[in-house]
Design an enzyme around this catalytic site. Structure first.
Site, mmCIF file in Angstrom:
data_model
loop_
_atom_site.group_PDB
_atom_site.id
_atom_site.type_symbol
_atom_site.label_atom_id
_atom_site.label_comp_id
_atom_site.label_asym_id
_atom_site.label_seq_id
_atom_site.Cartn_x
_atom_site.Cartn_y
_atom_site.Cartn_z
ATOM 1 C CG HIS A 184 3.165 30.733 -31.358
ATOM 2 N ND1 HIS A 184 3.361 32.194 -32.152
ATOM 3 C CD2 HIS A 184 1.861 30.328 -30.934
ATOM 4 C CE1 HIS A 184 1.742 31.224 -32.940
ATOM 5 N NE2 HIS A 184 1.649 30.204 -32.059
HETATM 6 C C1 UD1 Z 1 -1.341 27.429 -28.166
HETATM 7 C C2 UD1 Z 1 -1.262 26.505 -28.818
HETATM 8 C C3 UD1 Z 1 -0.621 26.606 -30.349
HETATM 9 C C4 UD1 Z 1 -1.368 27.821 -30.789
HETATM 10 C C5 UD1 Z 1 -0.876 29.206 -29.810
HETATM 11 C C6 UD1 Z 1 -1.954 30.044 -29.934
HETATM 12 C C7 UD1 Z 1 -0.972 24.087 -27.334
HETATM 13 C C8 UD1 Z 1 -0.760 22.851 -27.650
HETATM 14 N N1 UD1 Z 1 -0.729 25.427 -28.176
HETATM 15 O O1 UD1 Z 1 0.333 27.934 -28.006
HETATM 16 O O2 UD1 Z 1 -0.754 25.863 -31.658
HETATM 17 O O3 UD1 Z 1 -0.588 28.223 -32.228
HETATM 18 O O4 UD1 Z 1 -1.870 28.288 -28.553
HETATM 19 O O5 UD1 Z 1 -1.398 31.758 -29.594
HETATM 20 O O6 UD1 Z 1 -2.431 24.479 -27.333
HETATM 21 N N2 UD1 Z 1 -0.325 32.357 -21.930
HETATM 22 C C9 UD1 Z 1 -1.114 33.636 -20.532
HETATM 23 N N3 UD1 Z 1 -2.744 34.105 -20.871
HETATM 24 C C10 UD1 Z 1 -3.373 33.184 -22.287
HETATM 25 C C11 UD1 Z 1 -2.324 32.151 -22.448
HETATM 26 C C12 UD1 Z 1 -1.169 32.271 -22.152
HETATM 27 O O7 UD1 Z 1 -0.272 34.177 -20.368
HETATM 28 O O8 UD1 Z 1 -4.649 33.783 -21.703
HETATM 29 C C13 UD1 Z 1 1.168 32.303 -20.832
HETATM 30 C C14 UD1 Z 1 0.698 31.235 -20.073
HETATM 31 O O9 UD1 Z 1 2.236 31.445 -19.394
HETATM 32 C C15 UD1 Z 1 1.179 29.830 -20.866
HETATM 33 C C16 UD1 Z 1 1.596 29.951 -22.124
HETATM 34 O O10 UD1 Z 1 1.385 31.933 -22.139
HETATM 35 O O11 UD1 Z 1 2.339 29.300 -19.978
HETATM 36 C C17 UD1 Z 1 1.580 29.254 -22.646
HETATM 37 O O12 UD1 Z 1 -0.279 29.214 -23.349
HETATM 38 P P1 UD1 Z 1 -0.957 28.258 -24.227
HETATM 39 O O13 UD1 Z 1 -1.929 28.006 -24.376
HETATM 40 O O14 UD1 Z 1 0.404 27.228 -22.956
HETATM 41 O O15 UD1 Z 1 0.102 27.447 -24.930
HETATM 42 P P2 UD1 Z 1 0.630 28.681 -26.623
HETATM 43 O O16 UD1 Z 1 2.039 28.780 -26.673
HETATM 44 O O17 UD1 Z 1 -0.054 29.499 -26.349
HETATM 45 N N1 UDP Z 2 -2.820 37.558 -34.692
HETATM 46 C C1 UDP Z 2 -3.251 38.581 -33.981
HETATM 47 N N2 UDP Z 2 -2.317 39.321 -32.969
HETATM 48 C C2 UDP Z 2 -1.361 39.284 -32.569
HETATM 49 C C3 UDP Z 2 -0.710 37.621 -33.368
HETATM 50 C C4 UDP Z 2 -1.545 37.236 -34.217
HETATM 51 O O1 UDP Z 2 -4.764 38.944 -34.130
HETATM 52 O O2 UDP Z 2 -0.756 40.053 -32.023
HETATM 53 C C5 UDP Z 2 -3.342 36.589 -35.431
HETATM 54 C C6 UDP Z 2 -2.929 36.283 -37.022
HETATM 55 O O3 UDP Z 2 -3.259 37.465 -37.811
HETATM 56 C C7 UDP Z 2 -4.149 35.276 -37.145
HETATM 57 C C8 UDP Z 2 -3.888 34.427 -35.430
HETATM 58 O O4 UDP Z 2 -3.624 35.472 -34.102
HETATM 59 O O5 UDP Z 2 -5.035 34.960 -37.169
HETATM 60 C C9 UDP Z 2 -3.177 33.490 -36.001
HETATM 61 O O6 UDP Z 2 -2.855 32.621 -34.505
HETATM 62 P P1 UDP Z 2 -1.253 32.234 -33.616
HETATM 63 O O7 UDP Z 2 -0.082 33.281 -34.103
HETATM 64 O O8 UDP Z 2 -1.659 32.675 -32.193
HETATM 65 O O9 UDP Z 2 -1.317 30.726 -33.653
HETATM 66 P P2 UDP Z 2 -1.334 29.605 -34.728
HETATM 67 O O10 UDP Z 2 -2.122 29.811 -36.249
HETATM 68 O O11 UDP Z 2 0.291 29.897 -35.137
HETATM 69 O O12 UDP Z 2 -1.519 28.300 -34.501
#
Ligand code: UD1
Ligand code: UDP
Length: 364
Positions: free
Chosen positions: A208
């Protein structure tokens, strides 16, 4: 956590009132043990910015981790980084003014983290950063920009690893630095005896990071790497990645089984049973290490350098040959406890209490 009644009192002679910010999936998961430790000695107001809102990313994770329901959900939702920061800061300002906490805790490196940090500083409330001191040294990662600014603003910098502590000390920031260990390690250790490995032979993958998903050639290269796996690939897809796959109509190789994001405890089962884990997630790299499953990072760098230094994590970028070589690499023999002893949350709670007791906790 043992705290004397005297320690439990803030300068105003009552239990400290701590406002904790969460916003995205990893913050929910690592907040759970800290929340449990903190509530032994303080009153906590839990605020979800609502950056993540889909059930699979938020509600199901709160249920799986037994995190209490947040006291506020600010409905920030999706948008550009600037929009998420602006909405988050504005709404958090209002909540902080209304709740009058003695300190604000933010964690990690998301847009919710930085919004919380800026709002706390604007309100004159001491700021605590859990998971401080991580660096990728890549300015094209929003997370790097978020964590560097948050570390500069924080009064208390809680480092999960010794290398993070050393980084903070080298940077000579104004906040106090404390090495606590990693609450994500506490969380996994609290589940270790209850998690059975998922059955079958497979490689588990998650993708992601913005630089892997936002360029069609790069995302195609990620799929190309995963296709080199000798086992079927289980890929619980972040909604961001699913959207990009659809936008660009990328063909997903047959051996890759796409799935919805899974709840935390199911993720632990999948991690524990995997032959290898391929990921660009910070949390999943650490969990692979904690389970003793070799990890291949779909990245050129990592903030979690201990996983690489010990030989458990290989940085393959999105190069198929490097990926294939990493798959064939021998499994290291040693796995030192680089993420702490599973009691980080207690140290975090105590450090927050000490901060408040030092007299910094009076709200302006
Ligand atoms: C965010 C964090 C990232 C973290 C990740 C965890 C920032 C800059 N990035 O990235 O560090 O690793 O979360 O998973 O804050 N969306 C949904 N449902 C949701 C949330 C998001 O559909 O509940 C979709 C939307 O299209 C959105 C896209 O995911 O535009 C990205 O979501 P966003 O919260 O902006 O950033 P992440 O890529 O999730
Ligand atoms: N995780 C989860 N379900 C998933 C993918 C990840 O519960 O389908 C958990 C994972 O075990 C870890 C956390 O999400 O505890 C990591 O978050 P993510 O990868 O979204 O973000 P990052 O750690 O890169 O910020």
């Amino acid at each position: 956590m043992n705290a004397s009644p005297q320690q439990e009192e803030s300068p105003r002679g009552r239990r400290p009132r701590i406002l904790s910010v969460i916003g995205a999936r990893p913050e929910i998961i690592q907040a759970a043990p800290v929340c449990a430790a903190l509530r032994e000695i303080a009153d906590e107001v839990l605020v979800h910015t609502g950056q993540h809102y889909s059930d699979a990313m938020s509600g199901a994770q709160i249920a799986a981790t037994s995190l209490p329901e947040p006291d506020h959900n600010l409905g920030v939702g999706s948008g550009s980084r600037g929009e998420q920061l602006a909405r988050g800061e504005e709404r958090l300002l209002e909540v902080i003014r209304a709740e009058r906490p003695d300190a604000v805790i933010v964690r990690g490196d998301t847009n919710a983290t930085l919004a919380g940090a800026r709002a706390a500083v604007a309100c004159g409330v001491p700021l605590v950063h859990v998971e401080a001191g991580l660096r990728s040294y890549r300015d094209d990662m929003p997370e790097e920009v978020n964590r560097v600014e948050t570390d500069r603003l924080a009064d208390l910098l809680l480092a999960p690893t010794d290398s993070a502590r050393a980084t903070l000390e080298d940077e000579e920031l104004r906040g106090r630095v404390v090495l606590t260990g990693d609450p994500l390690c506490d969380m996994l250790e609290s589940w270790r005896d209850r998690i059975a490995p998922a059955e079958g032979e497979y490689l588990l993958a998650t993708v992601h990071r913005n630089y892997n998903t936002d360029d069609p050639d790069r995302l195609a290269a990620v799929l190309g790497c995963l296709a080199r796996s000798p086992w079927p690939v289980v890929l619980p897809l972040h909604p961001r990645t699913l959207a990009r796959l659809k936008d660009w109509g990328l063909a997903v190789p047959e051996q890759i089984e796409l799935a919805d994001p899974v709840p935390y405890t199911r993720m632990l089962e999948l991690e524990r049973g995997a032959r290898r884990i391929a990921t660009d997630s910070g949390g999943v790299q650490r969990e692979a290490y904690l389970w003793g499953v070799p990890c291949i990072s779909l990245r050129e760098e990592t903030e979690w350098v201990e996983t690489v230094d010990t030989g458990w994590n290989t940085l393959a970028g999105v190069d198929e040959e490097r990926f294939a070589a990493a798959l064939a690499a021998p499994v290291p023999a040693e796995r030192p406890p680089v993420f702490g002893d599973g009691r980080a949350a207690e140290r975090i709670a105590q450090a927050v209490l000490d901060l408040v007791a030092s007299g910094m906790g009076a709200v302006a």
